[in-house]
Design a protein around this motif. Structure first.
Motif, PDB file in Angstrom:
ATOM      1  N   ILE A   1     -90.111 -44.716 -18.398  1.00  0.00           N
ATOM      2  CA  ILE A   1     -89.085 -43.682 -18.188  1.00  0.00           C
ATOM      3  C   ILE A   1     -89.029 -42.729 -19.379  1.00  0.00           C
ATOM      4  O   ILE A   1     -88.953 -41.506 -19.201  1.00  0.00           O
TER       5      ILE A   1
ATOM      6  N   VAL B   1     -92.180 -40.481 -19.319  1.00  0.00           N
ATOM      7  CA  VAL B   1     -92.089 -39.491 -18.245  1.00  0.00           C
ATOM      8  C   VAL B   1     -91.084 -38.396 -18.621  1.00  0.00           C
ATOM      9  O   VAL B   1     -91.337 -37.206 -18.402  1.00  0.00           O
TER      10      VAL B   1
ATOM     11  N   LEU C   1     -98.125 -46.104 -14.068  1.00  0.00           N
ATOM     12  CA  LEU C   1     -96.850 -45.695 -13.485  1.00  0.00           C
ATOM     13  C   LEU C   1     -96.418 -44.333 -14.018  1.00  0.00           C
ATOM     14  O   LEU C   1     -95.893 -43.506 -13.269  1.00  0.00           O
TER      15      LEU C   1
ATOM     16  N   ILE D   1     -95.637 -41.137 -11.614  1.00  0.00           N
ATOM     17  CA  ILE D   1     -94.335 -40.465 -11.612  1.00  0.00           C
ATOM     18  C   ILE D   1     -94.479 -39.008 -12.043  1.00  0.00           C
ATOM     19  O   ILE D   1     -93.879 -38.107 -11.448  1.00  0.00           O
TER      20      ILE D   1
ATOM     21  N   ALA E   1     -95.775 -37.013  -9.186  1.00  0.00           N
ATOM     22  CA  ALA E   1     -94.713 -36.730  -8.210  1.00  0.00           C
ATOM     23  C   ALA E   1     -93.795 -35.622  -8.719  1.00  0.00           C
ATOM     24  O   ALA E   1     -93.441 -34.704  -7.965  1.00  0.00           O
ATOM     25  N   ILE E   2     -93.424 -35.685  -9.994  1.00  0.00           N
ATOM     26  CA  ILE E   2     -92.574 -34.642 -10.579  1.00  0.00           C
ATOM     27  C   ILE E   2     -93.300 -33.294 -10.552  1.00  0.00           C
ATOM     28  O   ILE E   2     -92.705 -32.265 -10.220  1.00  0.00           O
TER      29      ILE E   2
END
Length: 112
Positions: free
Chosen positions: A12, A15, A66, A70, A73-74
């Motif tokens: 997290i 990202v 991961l 992510i 996708a963003i």
């Protein structure tokens, strides 16, 4: 188990820092760069905590894989980047690899 939480938080943070590079990268705001560096640094700190019990190869693959998924996708949702079929197939292979690494790791982990 807490090492897996650290790993997810590391993803997290990575990202968040990477997304902020796209958002703030064109500006000359020193605060923005401190935020970006802070999030990337926090990500590495949490990754270092995760590998105390998770095998390093597994932790790094999950963190990077991961994060890549992510961020992709963003990129598609927020920044209207394209995702052609070859990229989609490649990302599917990455997801399968992460799954296989995770399922094949249970015997090699240290336990608290």
């Amino acid at each position: 188990m807490k090492q897996w939480y650290a790993l997810i938080l590391a993803v997290i943070a990575e990202v968040t820092g990477t997304t902020m590079m796209k958002i703030l990268g064109g500006r000359e705001s020193i605060e923005g760069y401190f935020f970006i560096f802070g999030m990337i640094g926090l990500s590495y700190f949490l990754l270092s905590k995760a590998i105390t019990l998770i095998p390093m190869s597994t932790a790094y693959a999950v963190w990077e894989g991961l994060g890549l998924m992510i961020i992709t996708a963003i990129g598609c949702l927020m920044f209207k980047e394209t995702l052609p079929l070859p990229k989609l197939v490649g990302f599917s292979a990455i997801l399968l690899g992460i799954f296989l690494l995770k399922t094949g790791t249970t015997g090699g982990e240290k336990h608290e």
